[in-house]
Design an enzyme around this catalytic site. Structure first.
Site, mmCIF file in Angstrom:
data_model
loop_
_atom_site.group_PDB
_atom_site.id
_atom_site.type_symbol
_atom_site.label_atom_id
_atom_site.label_comp_id
_atom_site.label_asym_id
_atom_site.label_seq_id
_atom_site.Cartn_x
_atom_site.Cartn_y
_atom_site.Cartn_z
ATOM 1 N N GLU A 202 46.463 -23.314 -9.354
ATOM 2 C CA GLU A 202 47.225 -24.562 -9.438
ATOM 3 C C GLU A 202 46.913 -25.472 -8.250
ATOM 4 O O GLU A 202 46.856 -25.030 -7.110
ATOM 5 C CB GLU A 202 48.718 -24.198 -9.447
ATOM 6 C CG GLU A 202 49.682 -25.353 -9.566
ATOM 7 C CD GLU A 202 51.125 -24.865 -9.653
ATOM 8 O OE1 GLU A 202 52.010 -25.695 -9.914
ATOM 9 O OE2 GLU A 202 51.375 -23.656 -9.464
ATOM 10 N N LYS B 89 51.611 -30.499 -16.086
ATOM 11 C CA LYS B 89 52.584 -29.409 -16.079
ATOM 12 C C LYS B 89 53.906 -29.852 -16.706
ATOM 13 O O LYS B 89 54.458 -30.898 -16.357
ATOM 14 C CB LYS B 89 52.809 -28.947 -14.639
ATOM 15 C CG LYS B 89 53.687 -27.724 -14.458
ATOM 16 C CD LYS B 89 53.703 -27.319 -12.986
ATOM 17 C CE LYS B 89 54.513 -26.070 -12.724
ATOM 18 N NZ LYS B 89 54.469 -25.698 -11.290
ATOM 19 N N CYS C 269 51.348 -22.631 -14.260
ATOM 20 C CA CYS C 269 52.331 -21.835 -13.518
ATOM 21 C C CYS C 269 53.688 -21.709 -14.216
ATOM 22 O O CYS C 269 53.837 -20.911 -15.125
ATOM 23 C CB CYS C 269 52.492 -22.376 -12.102
ATOM 24 S SG CYS C 269 53.155 -21.132 -10.957
#
Length: 609
Positions: free
Chosen positions: A47, A144, A180
């Site tokens: 990430e 994200k 994530c």
């Protein structure tokens, strides 16, 4: 049943530097080349690789976000120019898109979004993003979806969540991207991927270490693989960043939950895994709006790669609890020193267990030539303390000198009348002043040696033993300090090496040696009792009633909570230290210094059953 399609995926578990966009870009090129030499068809990086993670308020600088965007485009070109354009590269970066800043959510407006458009002074929308690069181009960008805002995470402060799930067909395999936290949320992007129909989910991660977290990761990734009905490739960052340390532990899991490959912890590593995919197992492949996200499909190549002999799967053996913690502390210290360009460290050696453990950690992290220990005996220091400190220095090979402080303390006391705790603390402050002077003179970073138990109850002297730039065992309870010391000695003995920590430092009763015959037990409960209360009160945020329900002694609880609450002002001034627990002092636990709330013993109502 149709013929299986193969895909070799590489997971580049790398150690990035926050803010070093140029250096991180070089890192990607280097490891992408390694992946290409391993004949990988796609390589996944962690990430926000290009910027490092967490970048904190750097995210709010538009210049930084723009630099990340430019670096991403330049990276795609560079990879192609170096003959790596045929390997798909998934890399995390900081994106900057048009629109309102982090307070906005790109979904249908809610009531709290009816404020004026200029209510957020920041222009543009920072995104925690991942991109797939191929053939010199940025093929897709994924933003994200789920932004953690608990513990050490403040992502809602910085980022705007995404609502689009791009799916790329690469060599006949449909690949979806997530980042994530998206994996930790049930019914999130993996659920959308499962409804859309994909073959593989590639997930860059920056998941910080805490004790036993690797035991939780595998079941979590298995749940997401079942939800996505696809293989999940989880690539995690490794390395230290201020108080955080990342352990890697990257892995790949099949749709049925089978662990296909797992990387070792706390080291940079390229893990390769060969996936065998049956496209007919996906009954329907959809796009468009699915739940809260919009699925888009992009085709790079439909032709499967020619059949090849898969490599043996590599699954790293898990570490024991003590070895896992030790490696976390060593890596956290090494990266703090290395990434900040510091040549060496200095610390006071008292002959006690805390300074002995920190010295052993420092030697493991940096080598003995970069570690300087100083004995600072006062008139109350015992002979065995001096002997134990010298023994430690000989065992580890670090530099060692002795500077008696009694004449300096006498000079202070001849000028001002001090007694009791004030006189005791003077000794600690003289030591702190000398160590800081040596730090300034020689360029060493001063390590402070306080443990979590002491930090919790304020059992330290401001500008004395608490002085320093980094606190390696700040999140290590005293009982664990002893465990780690015994483990490190046993680890050395098993390998025929010198045990670094003197047995006497481990076995003798702990003492600050600031007064005749002083022991920690004069001022504190036993460390077993203290650590149990601190774990429940600090780490788990339990109140008085819950603490008593767990069987803690009421008098000890009341005493410990009073000490913890009144020491907040000391902790606010303490050095950063590596987080290993559920909740560390620092960015993980934020309480007001000025605070009248106190947990009190529950009132027993007369006649109540």
């Amino acid at each position: 049943m149709s013929e299986q399609v193969q895909l070799r995926v590489a997971l580049a578990q790398v150690d990035t530097r926050v803010g070093d966009i140029a250096g991180n870009t070089e890192l990607v090129v280097d490891w992408a080349a390694r992946a290409a030499r391993a004949d990988a068809h796609v390589v996944v990086f962690p990430e926000m690789t290009l910027t490092g993670y967490p970048a904190e308020d750097l995210v709010l600088r538009e210049s930084f976000a723009r630099a990340s965007e430019h670096a991403l485009v330049d990276l795609a070109t560079t990879l192609d120019e170096k003959g790596l354009g045929g390997t798909a590269v998934v890399v995390g970066y900081l994106a900057h898109t048009e629109g309102r800043g982090p307070a906005a959510v790109d979904e249908p407006p809610t009531a709290d979004e009816d404020r004026p458009a200029d209510a957020n002074p920041r222009h543009g929308a920072p995104r925690n993003a991942a991109a797939l690069l191929y053939g010199g181009e940025v093929v897709v960008r994924y933003y994200k979806r789920h932004l953690p805002n608990y513990g050490v995470f403040d992502e809602a402060r910085y980022f705007v969540p995404g609502t689009e799930l791009p799916v790329v067909r690469l060599h006949g395999v449909d690949v979806a991207l997530t980042v994530c936290e998206d994996l930790w949320v049930e019914g999130g992007p993996c659920g959308v991927a499962g409804e859309a129909g994909v073959d593989v989910v590639l997930s860059p991660n920056a998941s910080p270490y805490e004790r036993a977290k690797d035991d939780a990761r595998l079941p979590m990734v298995q749940r997401r693989a079942a939800e996505a009905r696809a293989s999940v490739v989880y690539c995690n960052q490794v390395g230290g960043q201020d108080e955080l340390v990342f352990d890697g532990d990257s892995m790949a899991v099949a749709p049925d939950g089978t662990l296909l490959a797992r990387a070792p912890q706390f080291v940079e590593h390229l893990l390769t895994v060969d996936l065998a995919i049956d496209p007919s197992s996906v009954p329907e492949r959809r796009e468009g709006r699915i739940g809260p996200m919009t699925v888009t499909r992009h085709v790079l190549s439909t032709e499967p790669v020619p059949a090849y002999e898969p490599l043996p799967a590599a699954v790293a053996e898990p570490l024991s609890d003590c070895e896992e913690v030790w490696r976390a502390l060593v890596l956290g210290l090494r990266d703090f020193i290395g990434k900040n360009g510091m040549p060496s460290v200095v610390l006071g050696l008292s002959g006690g267990i805390d300074s002995a453990l920190v010295a052993a950690l420092a030697v493991d992290a940096l080598g003995p030539d970069r570690v300087y220990g100083v004995g600072l005996p006062s008139k109350w220091s015992s002979e065995h303390s001096l002997a134990d400190a010298e023994d430690l220095a000989q065992r580890t090979g670090l530099h060692y000198t002795v500077v008696p402080i009694a004449p300096m303390v006498d000079a202070y006391e001849s000028s001002v009348e001090l007694s009791g705790v004030a006189a005791e603390n003077l000794q600690a402050r003289v030591r702190g002043t000398l160590l800081m002077a040596l730090s300034n003179q020689h360029g060493h970073l001063l390590l402070t040696t306080g443990n979590k138990s002491e930090v919790a109850v304020g059992y330290s002297t401001l500008y004395g033993d608490s002085a320093g730039g980094f606190a390696p065992i700040k999140d290590v309870p005293k009982t664990l300090v002893w465990e780690l010391a015994r483990w490190r000695n046993a680890y050395a003995a098993e390998r025929g090496e010198t045990e670094p920590i003197p047995a006497n430092s481990i076995e003798k009763p702990p003492s600050a040696e600031l007064a005749p015959g002083q022991q920690d037990s004069d001022s504190l409960p036993s460390y077993e009792e203290l650590d149990a209360v601190v774990a429940d009160y600090v780490d788990r945020d339990l109140g008085m009633a819950e603490l008593l329900e767990r069987g803690h002694d009421p008098e000890i609880v009341a005493r410990v909570l009073r000490l913890v609450d009144t020491a907040e002002f000391k902790r606010r001034q303490s050095a950063p230290g590596t987080k290993i627990s559920l909740k560390a002092f620092g960015r993980d636990r934020r309480l007001p210094i000025t605070n009248r709330w106190r947990e009190t013993l529950p009132t027993v109502v007369e006649g109540a059953k």
